[in-house]
Design an enzyme around this catalytic site. Structure first.
Site, PDB file in Angstrom:
ATOM      1  N   CYS A  26     -11.583  -7.893 -12.526  1.00 27.89           N
ATOM      2  CA  CYS A  26     -10.966  -9.097 -11.955  1.00 27.89           C
ATOM      3  C   CYS A  26     -12.040 -10.139 -11.707  1.00 27.89           C
ATOM      4  O   CYS A  26     -13.210  -9.814 -11.499  1.00 27.89           O
ATOM      5  CB  CYS A  26     -10.258  -8.743 -10.641  1.00 27.89           C
ATOM      6  SG  CYS A  26      -9.279 -10.098  -9.944  1.00 27.89           S
ATOM      7  N   CYS A  30     -11.148  -9.824  -3.758  1.00 26.97           N
ATOM      8  CA  CYS A  30     -10.291  -9.781  -2.576  1.00 26.97           C
ATOM      9  C   CYS A  30     -10.711  -8.640  -1.657  1.00 26.97           C
ATOM     10  O   CYS A  30     -10.906  -7.504  -2.097  1.00 26.97           O
ATOM     11  CB  CYS A  30      -8.830  -9.621  -2.984  1.00 26.97           C
ATOM     12  SG  CYS A  30      -8.250 -10.960  -4.048  1.00 26.97           S
ATOM     13  N   TYR A  32      -9.152  -6.894   0.484  1.00 28.49           N
ATOM     14  CA  TYR A  32      -8.219  -5.785   0.702  1.00 28.49           C
ATOM     15  C   TYR A  32      -7.825  -5.068  -0.587  1.00 28.49           C
ATOM     16  O   TYR A  32      -6.975  -4.190  -0.575  1.00 28.49           O
ATOM     17  CB  TYR A  32      -6.953  -6.266   1.411  1.00 28.49           C
ATOM     18  CG  TYR A  32      -6.311  -7.493   0.797  1.00 28.49           C
ATOM     19  CD1 TYR A  32      -5.777  -7.465  -0.486  1.00 28.49           C
ATOM     20  CD2 TYR A  32      -6.215  -8.685   1.517  1.00 28.49           C
ATOM     21  CE1 TYR A  32      -5.186  -8.576  -1.045  1.00 28.49           C
ATOM     22  CE2 TYR A  32      -5.622  -9.813   0.962  1.00 28.49           C
ATOM     23  CZ  TYR A  32      -5.105  -9.752  -0.313  1.00 28.49           C
ATOM     24  OH  TYR A  32      -4.527 -10.856  -0.875  1.00 28.49           O
ATOM     25  N   CYS A  33      -8.415  -5.436  -1.719  1.00 27.87           N
ATOM     26  CA  CYS A  33      -7.995  -4.863  -2.998  1.00 27.87           C
ATOM     27  C   CYS A  33      -8.299  -3.371  -3.062  1.00 27.87           C
ATOM     28  O   CYS A  33      -9.432  -2.943  -2.830  1.00 27.87           O
ATOM     29  CB  CYS A  33      -8.673  -5.580  -4.156  1.00 27.87           C
ATOM     30  SG  CYS A  33      -8.107  -4.979  -5.777  1.00 27.87           S
ATOM     31  N   ASP A 286       0.421   3.436  -9.282  1.00 26.59           N
ATOM     32  CA  ASP A 286      -0.823   2.664  -9.243  1.00 26.59           C
ATOM     33  C   ASP A 286      -1.550   2.808  -7.912  1.00 26.59           C
ATOM     34  O   ASP A 286      -2.703   2.404  -7.787  1.00 26.59           O
ATOM     35  CB  ASP A 286      -0.569   1.186  -9.590  1.00 26.59           C
ATOM     36  CG  ASP A 286       0.003   0.385  -8.450  1.00 26.59           C
ATOM     37  OD1 ASP A 286       0.913   0.893  -7.774  1.00 26.59           O
ATOM     38  OD2 ASP A 286      -0.444  -0.761  -8.245  1.00 26.59           O
ATOM     39  N   CYS A 327      11.977  11.433  10.658  1.00 28.55           N
ATOM     40  CA  CYS A 327      12.586  10.570   9.636  1.00 28.55           C
ATOM     41  C   CYS A 327      13.993  11.050   9.278  1.00 28.55           C
ATOM     42  O   CYS A 327      14.905  10.235   9.122  1.00 28.55           O
ATOM     43  CB  CYS A 327      11.730  10.549   8.373  1.00 28.55           C
ATOM     44  SG  CYS A 327      10.224   9.601   8.524  1.00 28.55           S
ATOM     45  N   CYS A 330      16.566   9.778  11.592  1.00 31.36           N
ATOM     46  CA  CYS A 330      16.545   8.337  11.870  1.00 31.36           C
ATOM     47  C   CYS A 330      17.820   7.659  11.359  1.00 31.36           C
ATOM     48  O   CYS A 330      18.292   7.949  10.255  1.00 31.36           O
ATOM     49  CB  CYS A 330      15.318   7.720  11.198  1.00 31.36           C
ATOM     50  SG  CYS A 330      15.187   5.936  11.400  1.00 31.36           S
ATOM     51  N   CYS A 336      14.832   3.009   4.207  1.00 31.18           N
ATOM     52  CA  CYS A 336      13.443   3.113   3.744  1.00 31.18           C
ATOM     53  C   CYS A 336      13.072   4.467   3.171  1.00 31.18           C
ATOM     54  O   CYS A 336      12.066   4.579   2.469  1.00 31.18           O
ATOM     55  CB  CYS A 336      12.484   2.755   4.868  1.00 31.18           C
ATOM     56  SG  CYS A 336      12.298   4.029   6.122  1.00 31.18           S
ATOM     57  N   CYS A 359       6.276   2.531  10.220  1.00 29.12           N
ATOM     58  CA  CYS A 359       7.595   2.961  10.688  1.00 29.12           C
ATOM     59  C   CYS A 359       8.142   2.090  11.813  1.00 29.12           C
ATOM     60  O   CYS A 359       9.287   1.634  11.756  1.00 29.12           O
ATOM     61  CB  CYS A 359       7.542   4.424  11.127  1.00 29.12           C
ATOM     62  SG  CYS A 359       9.077   5.041  11.857  1.00 29.12           S
TER      63      CYS A 359
END
Length: 384
Positions: A26, A30, A32-33, A286, A327, A330, A336, A359
């Site tokens: 890239c 970034c 946070y990548c 990914d 969960c 829930c 979700c 959550c």
């Protein structure tokens, strides 16, 4: 209004492969990548480019593995446009070569926009591309996390690309990452996009867990993410129903209609969104590009055999079977389904591991919107 409440016009494959023809390379840096570090998987760092031969094999096998008549090609990275316009011209030519009669390919690159010019936009418009452009809101937020390799801000270049895409009537959706900074200003971010003429938006939370059980500096707090989404929902409900498409709201609408939705994040099982590297390596997701989740290589195996492999099926089932009891009990689980497995790294209130970090925020958002969306759908039915 009714026709805008449906996402049925958005083409969806039986499964997606996020193709990374330039690997993780890239031109931005970034903060946070999560993908830049994937260069470590490939020692030969001078060959991050999909070969012509492999590109054709991928195009042919990808088309053959879908029922048609529309096939979506999501091009990702890294930055896919770093390969140049000729690469995508070649991809389109190969698609036309291998498409059955009456079928159509829809190419959807995800780009930072900094390399686009009018030639790119003309090509996109002429060939029916739909573009995802990464933009984190106004400059004061975007430039905090998205500098180029020299540390220079990129907001102006990305905005220039966005304006060109809209000028050429290229269908364009903004992908905004929600981090610890812009999460504090939901309406400023949303209204900024709307003022630019953007009518399709996605808000992706930054969640990065660290080895010590903490999260990265850029990670959005769960409660703040819930507040961010809720504020945008109220703005959308007051002003933009039928005008602006917000991905997570569309997901909620789909779930309230009794449909499964389209985002893999909120499906019962994983498995319909894989990633292919520049050399043909196929991974289960990914976010799980790691040796243990490599399904094989397209040079050695067919797409169908990898997609339907026991390893892929095990990965898909794992999302559902690993849910904690909290969960399962829930009242918004149907919304979700525990969220993305990559984010399931905190303990539930009873101490059981495997709860989604987001959550609390997601639960607050889903419960807040539940009644309003039910009413909205009921009203739309009565208008028909």
């Amino acid at each position: 209004m009714v026709r805008h409440l449906s996402n049925s016009g958005r083409v969806r494959n039986r499964y997606h492969v996020m193709v990374k023809p330039g690997g993780p390379i890239c031109n931005l840096d970034c903060s946070y990548c999560y993908y830049l570090s994937k260069t470590e998987l490939y020692p030969d760092k001078n060959k991050f480019r999909m070969s012509e031969r492999l590109l054709e094999k991928f195009v042919r096998s990808y088309i053959a593995s879908h029922p048609g008549p529309n096939v979506v090609f999501p091009w990702h990275g890294g930055e896919p446009t770093i390969l140049g316009l000729d690469f995508f011209k070649q991809a389109v030519a190969l698609q036309q070569k291998h498409l059955p009669s009456g079928w159509k390919c829809i190419n959807v690159p995800q780009t930072n926009g900094t390399l686009l010019d009018e030639k790119w936009c003309e090509f996109f418009a002429e060939n029916g591309f739909a573009i995802g452009i990464s933009l984190d809101g106004p400059a004061e937020f975007h430039d905090l996390c998205r500098p180029d390799k020299r540390g220079k801000p990129t907001h102006d270049r990305t905005m220039a690309a966005l304006r060109m895409l809209l000028e050429y009537d290229v269908p364009t959706s903004v992908l905004c990452t929600v981090n610890n900074q812009n999460a504090k200003a939901p309406l400023e971010v949303y209204r900024f996009f709307r003022e630019q003429g953007v009518t399709s938006m996605q808000f992706l939370p930054i969640v990065c867990s660290l080895e010590d059980g903490k999260v990265s500096e850029q990670t959005v707090a769960a409660v703040e993410y819930g507040r961010f989404l809720t504020a945008i929902f109220e703005e959308w409900l007051s002003h933009d129903v039928g005008v602006v498409w917000v991905q997570i709201i569309e997901e909620c609408l789909a779930k309230h209609r009794g449909n499964s939705g389209s985002l893999c994040l909120y499906q019962e099982k994983c498995g319909d969104s894989m990633a292919m590297e520049h050399n043909g390596d196929l991974y289960a997701c990914d976010h799980f590009v790691m040796p243990e989740w490599k399904l094989g290589n397209l040079k050695e195996r067919t797409m169908k055999s990898m997609v339907e492999s026991p390893k892929m099926k095990g990965f898909a089932r794992g999302k559902k079977t690993s849910l904690p009891a909290f969960c399962l009990a829930c009242n918004v689980k149907f919304m979700c389904n525990g969220g993305c497995p990559k984010d399931r790294f905190i303990a539930a209130p009873d101490g059981e591991p495997g709860l989604n970090y987001l959550c609390e925020g997601l639960g607050q958002f889903f419960r807040h919107t539940q009644g309003r969306l039910t009413t909205l759908l009921s009203d739309s039915q009565q208008e028909r």
